[in-house]
Design an enzyme around this catalytic site. Structure first.
Site, PDB file in Angstrom:
ATOM      1  N   GLU A  52       0.821  -1.213   0.000  1.00 36.44           N
ATOM      2  CA  GLU A  52       0.000   0.000   0.000  1.00 36.44           C
ATOM      3  C   GLU A  52       0.856   1.265   0.000  1.00 36.44           C
ATOM      4  O   GLU A  52       0.462   2.289  -0.555  1.00 36.44           O
ATOM      5  CB  GLU A  52      -0.951   0.015   1.200  1.00 36.44           C
ATOM      6  CG  GLU A  52      -2.096  -0.989   1.090  1.00 36.44           C
ATOM      7  CD  GLU A  52      -1.736  -2.381   1.584  1.00 36.44           C
ATOM      8  OE1 GLU A  52      -0.556  -2.618   1.941  1.00 36.44           O
ATOM      9  OE2 GLU A  52      -2.635  -3.242   1.617  1.00 36.44           O
ATOM     10  N   PHE A 114     -11.360  -7.890  13.705  1.00 36.74           N
ATOM     11  CA  PHE A 114     -10.269  -8.311  12.827  1.00 36.74           C
ATOM     12  C   PHE A 114      -9.997  -7.238  11.769  1.00 36.74           C
ATOM     13  O   PHE A 114     -10.916  -6.735  11.127  1.00 36.74           O
ATOM     14  CB  PHE A 114     -10.643  -9.638  12.141  1.00 36.74           C
ATOM     15  CG  PHE A 114      -9.618 -10.076  11.128  1.00 36.74           C
ATOM     16  CD1 PHE A 114      -8.342 -10.455  11.535  1.00 36.74           C
ATOM     17  CD2 PHE A 114      -9.903 -10.075   9.775  1.00 36.74           C
ATOM     18  CE1 PHE A 114      -7.389 -10.833  10.610  1.00 36.74           C
ATOM     19  CE2 PHE A 114      -8.957 -10.453   8.841  1.00 36.74           C
ATOM     20  CZ  PHE A 114      -7.690 -10.830   9.258  1.00 36.74           C
ATOM     21  N   GLN A 115      -8.743  -6.908  11.610  1.00 36.31           N
ATOM     22  CA  GLN A 115      -8.295  -5.877  10.659  1.00 36.31           C
ATOM     23  C   GLN A 115      -8.976  -4.540  10.884  1.00 36.31           C
ATOM     24  O   GLN A 115      -9.234  -3.795   9.947  1.00 36.31           O
ATOM     25  CB  GLN A 115      -8.467  -6.346   9.205  1.00 36.31           C
ATOM     26  CG  GLN A 115      -7.448  -7.412   8.821  1.00 36.31           C
ATOM     27  CD  GLN A 115      -7.361  -7.672   7.326  1.00 36.31           C
ATOM     28  OE1 GLN A 115      -8.297  -7.447   6.577  1.00 36.31           O
ATOM     29  NE2 GLN A 115      -6.199  -8.158   6.887  1.00 36.31           N
ATOM     30  N   LYS A 164     -17.427  -1.454   5.634  1.00 34.54           N
ATOM     31  CA  LYS A 164     -17.770  -2.441   4.606  1.00 34.54           C
ATOM     32  C   LYS A 164     -19.264  -2.429   4.283  1.00 34.54           C
ATOM     33  O   LYS A 164     -19.662  -2.471   3.118  1.00 34.54           O
ATOM     34  CB  LYS A 164     -17.349  -3.835   5.101  1.00 34.54           C
ATOM     35  CG  LYS A 164     -17.555  -4.920   4.070  1.00 34.54           C
ATOM     36  CD  LYS A 164     -16.969  -6.249   4.557  1.00 34.54           C
ATOM     37  CE  LYS A 164     -17.060  -7.294   3.449  1.00 34.54           C
ATOM     38  NZ  LYS A 164     -16.464  -8.575   3.862  1.00 34.54           N
ATOM     39  N   MET A 472      24.493   9.014   2.965  1.00 33.33           N
ATOM     40  CA  MET A 472      24.346  10.248   3.749  1.00 33.33           C
ATOM     41  C   MET A 472      24.610   9.977   5.227  1.00 33.33           C
ATOM     42  O   MET A 472      25.140  10.822   5.943  1.00 33.33           O
ATOM     43  CB  MET A 472      22.934  10.809   3.555  1.00 33.33           C
ATOM     44  CG  MET A 472      22.772  12.232   4.046  1.00 33.33           C
ATOM     45  SD  MET A 472      23.673  13.412   3.019  1.00 33.33           S
ATOM     46  CE  MET A 472      22.339  14.072   2.024  1.00 33.33           C
TER      47      MET A 472
END
Lengths: 560, 197
Positions: A52, A114-115, A164, A472
């Site tokens: 993502e 969940f999630q 959802k 760096m």
């Protein structure tokens, strides 16, 4: 005309009405109802990324390179939290994006389902605004508000979190319903009194410098900037994100200033009697010690965001407005003039402090690679970078021919931005040559998106400036930590050519200067994506350098 | 207004905001990010439907608080924000104070109640509860005076404030030094740029 649709359909119809044609994302349980209707909307092209974060940076690269709003889909929980770095990157650099995330069903919110993640809570500080939409009836207006907020004023990312069951609920969509944003004002033209003060300061000045920031790019004011600079003969310094807002072969082009910018740019700012800042927020990488920043000059600060004025540097000429409008107001009031002694002095500074001299070396250095890329592509490519030495070499040595052809994570300094942002830029500009200049560190943070490039046959060219170091970090440990080198060497980098080949991508290795040109030409000629592993000098410090929090007086120009 | 030697003070900020979930978190987040404490907060529906008014008092360096006020104005849900610390404002807070008042001490407590024009709203066998309205000094003074009897509970609402309708000087308590020219925030100039990385 009001339509009765599912939440998912409302989202897609509203996206199409906003002109969206490409979405980057990854599905998951909570957002599956939205993916379930995508086949009904063939004009919405979905590009499946591998992470993502990659989707978010791709949307960011798409947005920066096209000037439209980038769109990203992710599911609830980890899908959404993986967006956070991408949103923060876009927020810091004022990039217009809309992120749509799935959320657990309404009844499960707050139960540690969940999630489940509180993504509107988590993204409060890294979005311009965000929404949790609890009714399908509100979806259409919310999507349109989100796009309006993302693209107007000071642009930025907006997140819409959708449970959802709201995707699946039937709701009404009126594409023409009015927005409800009583607290949101979009500055346009500036106050005429502010313009008059600014014009007077410009007309009085003898040693003016324009500091052109990302605001010039975001407002697409390239022609106006050139017109003002030429009319009053004012040298133009671009900030890191202002690079490519002004043609670099122009006689008034004076480089970029700050920590690793050209010494002559920083000196011009230091010695000016007027700094005219268009859309830069006087970032600490430019200012250093604010008490010693260009003490002899007056300052004009043009910004669309009033909260930026006087934030770090006190200014005599504050101008709040859309930069494009401000140019139109200001240019007629600025006297046509020349600043011959001052411009001669700038030429003298450029000659005395070349800054871009590449050290003599038979071995391959990062600067050689960027210089060759610039020469072979004739400055005509879109360049994306990550963060670190390679980014600064790219900024220093690539001579940009085209407006808005430089995409880099400036404010957030996000390593790994280079790989997916190039994918977004290529999707948005299918006919242009896109080169991603990568560090071997940043490349490995997002290199899984090579699969995305391969899958969509996007001909992005990846140039890895590979020194097996976080260069760096090595440099800072040299300067500021008594050469106590910790965690800055990669002793086991993968074979990047084999890695490319594993993804079905052409891989080329370059180990010497004499291979540069042919390898770059070979990559350019190849129809698909290419990874070029430029094996460069192991440790090579980057100059010029103004240490953090210091001033031009502590400039380390080139110790060699 | 009280200003400490380090340039820090209590500042009063008034904001008109959308009456929606999450607005308070957005606003408090801008202070939290800088490690500022919100000393008091009062929220309620305003005279306009759909909009709430928030009054909050924060402690921090003046310039930085003013800059946060400018950043607050940038929030989509904030319709209007003003740092009214230096304006000609009137402000009040309310406290409910439950103090021990056994038979022997009750007369003395009630004497203070009368002097402070406080309302007694509940009387028990061993205690009484009063409602006091006013500026911070008045409430602080009352609390100090009844402390010796035994404070059982102190509940304060936080400050609510509004600009005066006239420019006539009001009572000392609850009125900051008048500075009509600073009726809206003036953007700050940090005096020190530290925290470089």
């Amino acid at each position: 005309m009001t339509k009765h649709l599912t939440g998912s359909q409302i989202v897609c119809e509203a996206l199409l009405k906003e002109g969206v044609s490409v979405v980057f994302g990854i599905p998951g349980g909570a957002i599956l109802p939205l993916y379930g209707v995508l086949s009904q909307y063939p004009n919405l092209r979905h590009i499946l990324t591998r992470h993502e974060q990659g989707a978010a940076h791709a949307a960011d690269g798409y947005a920066r390179s096209t000037g439209t709003v980038g769109v990203v889909f992710a599911t609830s929980g980890p899908g959404a939290t993986n967006l956070v770095t991408g949103l923060a990157t876009a927020m810091m650099d004022s990039v217009p994006m809309v992120a749509i995330t799935g959320q657990v069903g309404r009844a499960a919110i707050g139960t540690d389902a969940f999630q489940e993640a509180d993504i509107t809570g988590a993204t409060l500080p890294v979005t311009k605004h965000n929404y949790l939409v609890m009714r399908a009836d509100d979806l259409g207006r919310t999507v349109h508000e989100a796009f309006h907020i993302a693209r107007t004023g000071r642009p930025g990312p907006v997140l819409i979190d959708i449970p959802k069951d709201v995707f699946m609920e039937m709701g009404n969509y009126d594409p023409d319903a009015p927005l409800n944003l009583p607290g949101y004002r979009v500055p346009g033209k500036a106050d005429e009194a502010q313009i008059n003060v600014a014009a007077a300061l410009i007309n009085e000045s003898e040693r003016p410098v324009i500091l052109a920031g990302h605001g010039v790019v975001l407002s697409r004011s390239f022609d106006e900037l050139k017109e003002l600079a030429e009319k009053a003969q004012i040298p133009v310094v671009t900030t890191l994100l202002g690079i490519s807002s002004f043609p670099e072969d122009h006689v008034l082009s004076t480089g970029f200033p700050g920590m690793h910018g050209m010494a002559y740019a920083s000196l011009a700012i230091d010695q000016a009697d007027l700094i005219i800042n268009f859309g830069s927020r006087f970032d600490d990488r430019i200012v250093g010690d604010s008490k010693r920043f260009s003490v002899g000059s007056k300052k004009i600060h043009v910004d669309i965001d009033p909260a930026e004025i006087n934030k770090t540097i006190k200014v005599e000429g504050p101008v709040v407005g859309n930069i494009k409008d401000v140019f139109a107001q200001l240019i007629p009031k600025v006297r046509k003039t020349t600043h011959v002694p001052w411009l001669q002095h700038i030429e003298h500074l450029k000659a005395e402090h070349p800054s871009l001299r590449i050290p003599e070396s038979d071995r391959l250095m990062g600067q050689h690679v960027v210089k060759a890329l610039s020469d072979v592509t004739k400055g005509d490519a879109i360049i994306t970078t990550g963060v670190g030495q390679h980014q600064m070499w790219a900024a220093q040595h690539y001579q940009f021919k085209n407006a808005n052809s430089w995409l880099s994570s400036g404010g957030a300094g996000t390593m790994g931005y280079e790989v997916p942002s190039a994918i977004g830029a290529q999707v948005g500009n299918p006919d242009k040559l896109v080169w991603s200049i990568c560090g071997d560190g940043g490349f490995q943070m997002t290199m899984m998106e090579l699969a995305t490039a391969a899958e969509n046959n996007l001909p992005v060219k990846y140039a890895i400036l590979n020194n097996n170091h976080l260069g760096m970090i090595t440099q800072w440990q040299t300067f500021f930590y008594n050469r106590d080198y910790q965690a800055e060497t990669y002793t086991r980098n993968p074979d990047f050519v084999k890695l490319a080949e594993a993804y079905g991508i052409k891989g080329i290795r370059v180990t010497s200067q004499d291979q540069l040109e042919s390898a770059i030409r070979e990559a350019n000629a190849h129809e698909g994506p290419v990874v070029v592993d430029f094996v460069i000098e192991k440790v090579d410090d980057l100059y010029p350098m103004i240490p953090a929090g210091q001033s031009i007086h502590e400039l380390i120009e080139d110790p060699n | 207004m009280p200003t400490r030697s380090n340039g820090s003070s209590q500042r009063t900020i008034s904001a008109l905001v959308s009456d929606r979930p999450g607005v308070l978190a957005r606003i408090s987040g801008l202070f939290r990010r800088r490690g500022f404490n919100i000393a008091s907060l009062a929220v309620g529906r305003s005279e306009e439907p759909g909009l709430s008014r928030m009054t909050f008092v924060v402690e921090g360096p003046d310039e930085v608080v003013r800059h946060v006020a400018a950043q607050l104005d940038r929030l989509i849900d904030v319709v209007e924000v003003r740092d009214i610390s230096e304006s000609n404002i009137v402000w009040r807070e309310l406290a409910l104070i439950k103090v021990k008042a056994p038979a022997g001490a009750r007369a003395e407590v009630l004497e203070l109640v009368n002097i402070f024009r406080v309302n007694v709203i509940d009387i028990g066998v061993e205690s009484l509860t009063v409602e006091i309205t006013g500026g911070r000094q008045k409430i602080d003074s009352f609390i100090e005076l009844v402390r010796k009897f035994g404070l059982q509970e102190v509940i304060r609402t936080g400050r609510v404030a509004t600009l005066r309708g006239t420019l006539i000087e009001g009572e000392e308590d609850g009125l900051f030094q008048s500075d009509a020219s600073a009726s809206t925030y003036v953007l700050p100039v940090p005096t020190d740029q530290t925290g470089s990385v």
